[in-house]
Design a protein around this motif. Structure first.
Motif, PDB file in Angstrom:
ATOM      1  N   GLU A 184     -13.984   8.167 -41.668  1.00 55.98           N
ATOM      2  CA  GLU A 184     -12.882   8.773 -42.261  1.00 55.98           C
ATOM      3  C   GLU A 184     -11.626   9.255 -41.775  1.00 55.98           C
ATOM      4  N   ASP A 185     -10.873   9.699 -42.482  1.00 53.46           N
ATOM      5  CA  ASP A 185      -9.329  10.090 -41.982  1.00 53.46           C
ATOM      6  C   ASP A 185      -9.761  11.262 -40.941  1.00 53.46           C
ATOM      7  N   GLN A 186      -9.151  11.129 -39.675  1.00 55.01           N
ATOM      8  CA  GLN A 186      -9.300  12.068 -38.694  1.00 55.01           C
ATOM      9  C   GLN A 186      -9.266  13.434 -39.096  1.00 55.01           C
ATOM     10  N   ALA A 187      -8.399  13.780 -40.054  1.00 61.74           N
ATOM     11  CA  ALA A 187      -8.209  15.266 -40.373  1.00 61.74           C
ATOM     12  C   ALA A 187      -9.528  15.912 -41.245  1.00 61.74           C
ATOM     13  N   VAL A 188     -10.337  14.991 -41.688  1.00 64.09           N
ATOM     14  CA  VAL A 188     -11.395  15.398 -42.374  1.00 64.09           C
ATOM     15  C   VAL A 188     -12.769  16.158 -41.664  1.00 64.09           C
ATOM     16  N   HIS A 189     -12.842  15.486 -40.375  1.00 56.43           N
ATOM     17  CA  HIS A 189     -13.871  16.069 -39.531  1.00 56.43           C
ATOM     18  C   HIS A 189     -13.338  16.551 -38.267  1.00 56.43           C
ATOM     19  N   ASN A 190     -12.105  16.272 -37.975  1.00 59.82           N
ATOM     20  CA  ASN A 190     -11.462  16.523 -36.650  1.00 59.82           C
ATOM     21  C   ASN A 190     -12.077  15.999 -35.501  1.00 59.82           C
ATOM     22  N   ASP A 191     -12.739  14.600 -35.545  1.00 53.06           N
ATOM     23  CA  ASP A 191     -13.419  13.859 -34.702  1.00 53.06           C
ATOM     24  C   ASP A 191     -12.411  13.481 -33.503  1.00 53.06           C
ATOM     25  N   PRO A 192     -12.810  13.591 -32.301  1.00 50.12           N
ATOM     26  CA  PRO A 192     -11.753  12.964 -31.222  1.00 50.12           C
ATOM     27  C   PRO A 192     -11.677  11.447 -31.488  1.00 50.12           C
ATOM     28  N   GLU A 193     -10.333  11.131 -30.911  1.00 50.98           N
ATOM     29  CA  GLU A 193     -10.244   9.536 -31.277  1.00 50.98           C
ATOM     30  C   GLU A 193     -11.205   8.680 -30.851  1.00 50.98           C
ATOM     31  N   GLU A 194     -11.672   9.096 -29.644  1.00 53.78           N
ATOM     32  CA  GLU A 194     -12.493   8.251 -29.044  1.00 53.78           C
ATOM     33  C   GLU A 194     -13.998   7.790 -29.841  1.00 53.78           C
ATOM     34  N   VAL A 195     -14.194   9.142 -30.625  1.00 56.32           N
ATOM     35  CA  VAL A 195     -15.398   9.144 -31.271  1.00 56.32           C
ATOM     36  C   VAL A 195     -15.214   8.089 -32.638  1.00 56.32           C
ATOM     37  N   ARG A 196     -14.305   8.507 -33.253  1.00 56.86           N
ATOM     38  CA  ARG A 196     -13.784   7.734 -34.415  1.00 56.86           C
ATOM     39  C   ARG A 196     -13.711   6.304 -33.992  1.00 56.86           C
ATOM     40  N   LEU A 197     -12.932   5.769 -32.827  1.00 59.48           N
ATOM     41  CA  LEU A 197     -12.953   4.534 -32.486  1.00 59.48           C
ATOM     42  C   LEU A 197     -14.305   3.878 -32.129  1.00 59.48           C
ATOM     43  N   LYS A 198     -15.206   4.525 -31.824  1.00 63.81           N
ATOM     44  CA  LYS A 198     -16.705   4.152 -31.557  1.00 63.81           C
ATOM     45  C   LYS A 198     -17.392   3.896 -32.949  1.00 63.81           C
ATOM     46  N   ALA A 199     -17.204   4.660 -33.874  1.00 65.00           N
ATOM     47  CA  ALA A 199     -17.641   4.576 -35.155  1.00 65.00           C
ATOM     48  C   ALA A 199     -16.932   3.280 -35.849  1.00 65.00           C
ATOM     49  N   LEU A 200     -15.666   3.036 -35.856  1.00 65.76           N
ATOM     50  CA  LEU A 200     -15.241   2.005 -36.340  1.00 65.76           C
ATOM     51  C   LEU A 200     -15.471   0.665 -35.727  1.00 65.76           C
ATOM     52  N   LYS A 201     -15.389   0.589 -34.469  1.00 65.82           N
ATOM     53  CA  LYS A 201     -15.756  -0.625 -33.751  1.00 65.82           C
ATOM     54  C   LYS A 201     -17.390  -1.146 -34.031  1.00 65.82           C
ATOM     55  N   MET A 202     -18.278   0.087 -34.180  1.00 63.11           N
ATOM     56  CA  MET A 202     -19.719  -0.387 -34.737  1.00 63.11           C
ATOM     57  C   MET A 202     -19.441  -0.792 -36.358  1.00 63.11           C
ATOM     58  N   GLY A 203     -18.815  -0.298 -37.095  1.00 59.59           N
ATOM     59  CA  GLY A 203     -18.483  -0.810 -38.602  1.00 59.59           C
ATOM     60  C   GLY A 203     -18.038  -2.160 -38.210  1.00 59.59           C
ATOM     61  N   ALA A 204     -17.087  -2.401 -37.510  1.00 60.08           N
ATOM     62  CA  ALA A 204     -16.488  -3.602 -37.702  1.00 60.08           C
ATOM     63  C   ALA A 204     -17.594  -4.754 -36.991  1.00 60.08           C
ATOM     64  N   ASN A 205     -18.350  -4.342 -36.018  1.00 60.37           N
ATOM     65  CA  ASN A 205     -19.529  -5.341 -36.011  1.00 60.37           C
ATOM     66  C   ASN A 205     -20.466  -5.674 -37.032  1.00 60.37           C
ATOM     67  N   ILE A 206     -20.762  -4.545 -38.014  1.00 66.31           N
ATOM     68  CA  ILE A 206     -21.554  -4.898 -39.050  1.00 66.31           C
ATOM     69  C   ILE A 206     -20.776  -5.907 -39.991  1.00 66.31           C
ATOM     70  N   LEU A 207     -19.422  -5.533 -40.361  1.00 66.63           N
ATOM     71  CA  LEU A 207     -18.866  -6.425 -41.342  1.00 66.63           C
ATOM     72  C   LEU A 207     -18.688  -7.969 -40.595  1.00 66.63           C
ATOM     73  N   HIS A 208     -18.431  -8.200 -39.314  1.00 65.97           N
ATOM     74  CA  HIS A 208     -18.317  -9.239 -38.623  1.00 65.97           C
ATOM     75  C   HIS A 208     -19.828 -10.192 -39.002  1.00 65.97           C
ATOM     76  N   TYR A 209     -20.712  -9.173 -38.799  1.00 71.34           N
ATOM     77  CA  TYR A 209     -22.208  -9.800 -38.634  1.00 71.34           C
ATOM     78  C   TYR A 209     -22.357 -10.551 -40.254  1.00 71.34           C
ATOM     79  N   ILE A 210     -21.874  -9.784 -41.054  1.00 71.67           N
ATOM     80  CA  ILE A 210     -22.097 -10.207 -42.692  1.00 71.67           C
ATOM     81  C   ILE A 210     -21.127 -11.482 -42.990  1.00 71.67           C
ATOM     82  N   PHE A 211     -19.905 -11.249 -42.531  1.00 72.84           N
ATOM     83  CA  PHE A 211     -18.773 -12.375 -43.117  1.00 72.84           C
ATOM     84  C   PHE A 211     -18.494 -13.353 -42.111  1.00 72.84           C
ATOM     85  N   VAL A 212     -18.705 -13.369 -40.693  1.00 71.58           N
ATOM     86  CA  VAL A 212     -18.191 -14.177 -39.712  1.00 71.58           C
ATOM     87  C   VAL A 212     -19.433 -15.012 -39.096  1.00 71.58           C
ATOM     88  N   LYS A 213     -20.488 -14.254 -38.886  1.00 75.54           N
ATOM     89  CA  LYS A 213     -21.410 -15.148 -38.265  1.00 75.54           C
ATOM     90  C   LYS A 213     -21.793 -16.399 -38.735  1.00 75.54           C
TER      91      LYS A 213
END
Length: 213
Positions: A184-213
């Motif tokens: 989510e947008d950073q302002a919603v939960h005020n998560d540190p950027e490194e936490v958001r980046l970790k979530a986004l990277k894991m999400g990107a892995n999931i999408l890559h697994y579905i669409f690119v593998k």
């Protein structure tokens, strides 16, 4: 030949984007609409960072709708009750066995409701814990310990469960991680950027697994 507006719109969108994804609009009273900025942010990150070509316009689809088959990736989240009727079960099962993928992301409170519905969906299958060496954790970004922890709820470790059909992962259930909150947008939960980046990277892995593998 009869003009099919829905098919035309799908084909028109495919000129710019190769794939579309959707949020599952389930019954039962749970807040399926949670985290409205999550998927748009994930798609934006994934398209920019790992060169996916996913439509940033996120659709909403009912589990019993024929439109379900237009989306290779369906995202489901929420905090409350879930109910799949017989038509939902029949359509979801066919969708998943035909090549579709359902990602259920517990937004805290979903677990007690979704597990009985999954037994209705696949009575002869069980949720299997995905080991840390499963390819989904190293598609593009490496998570040597498996699913990352994004939000703390009950102090339990994050777990990724899967349901398989002929050795193909057809359903992913992410529990005690709350990836969607991290997307989510950073302002919603005020998560540190490194936490958001970790979530986004894991999400990107999931999408890559579905669409690119």
């Amino acid at each position: 030949m009869r003009f099919n507006l829905n098919l035309f719109l799908i084909l028109f969108a495919s000129f710019a984007f190769s794939q579309n994804i959707a949020v599952l609009k389930y019954n039962g009273g749970g807040d399926w609409y949670s985290n409205p900025t999550a998927l748009p942010n994930l798609v934006k990150f994934s398209n920019a960072q790992i060169n996916t070509k996913i439509n940033p316009q996120i659709a909403e689809v009912n589990p019993n709708s024929p439109e379900l088959f237009s989306f290779p990736y369906i995202y489901m989240t929420g905090h409350g009750n879930v109910f799949f009727n017989s038509e939902d079960i029949k359509n979801l099962r066919l969708y998943l066995k035909s090549g579709g993928f359902l990602h259920i992301d517990d937004n805290y409170g979903l677990d007690q409701y979704i597990r009985p519905e999954l037994k209705k969906l696949f009575p002869n299958k069980t949720l299997e814990i995905l080991p840390a060496n499963h390819p989904i954790f190293s598609q593009v970004f490496n998570f040597p310990n498996g699913l990352p922890k994004i939000h703390e709820h009950d102090g339990k470790p994050p777990q990724a469960f899967g349901i398989f059909e002929d050795n193909r992962l057809i359903l992913l259930y992410t529990y005690e991680s709350d990836l969607g909150n991290g997307w989510e947008d950073q302002a919603v939960h005020n998560d540190p950027e490194e936490v958001r980046l970790k979530a986004l990277k894991m999400g990107a892995n999931i999408l890559h697994y579905i669409f690119v593998k």
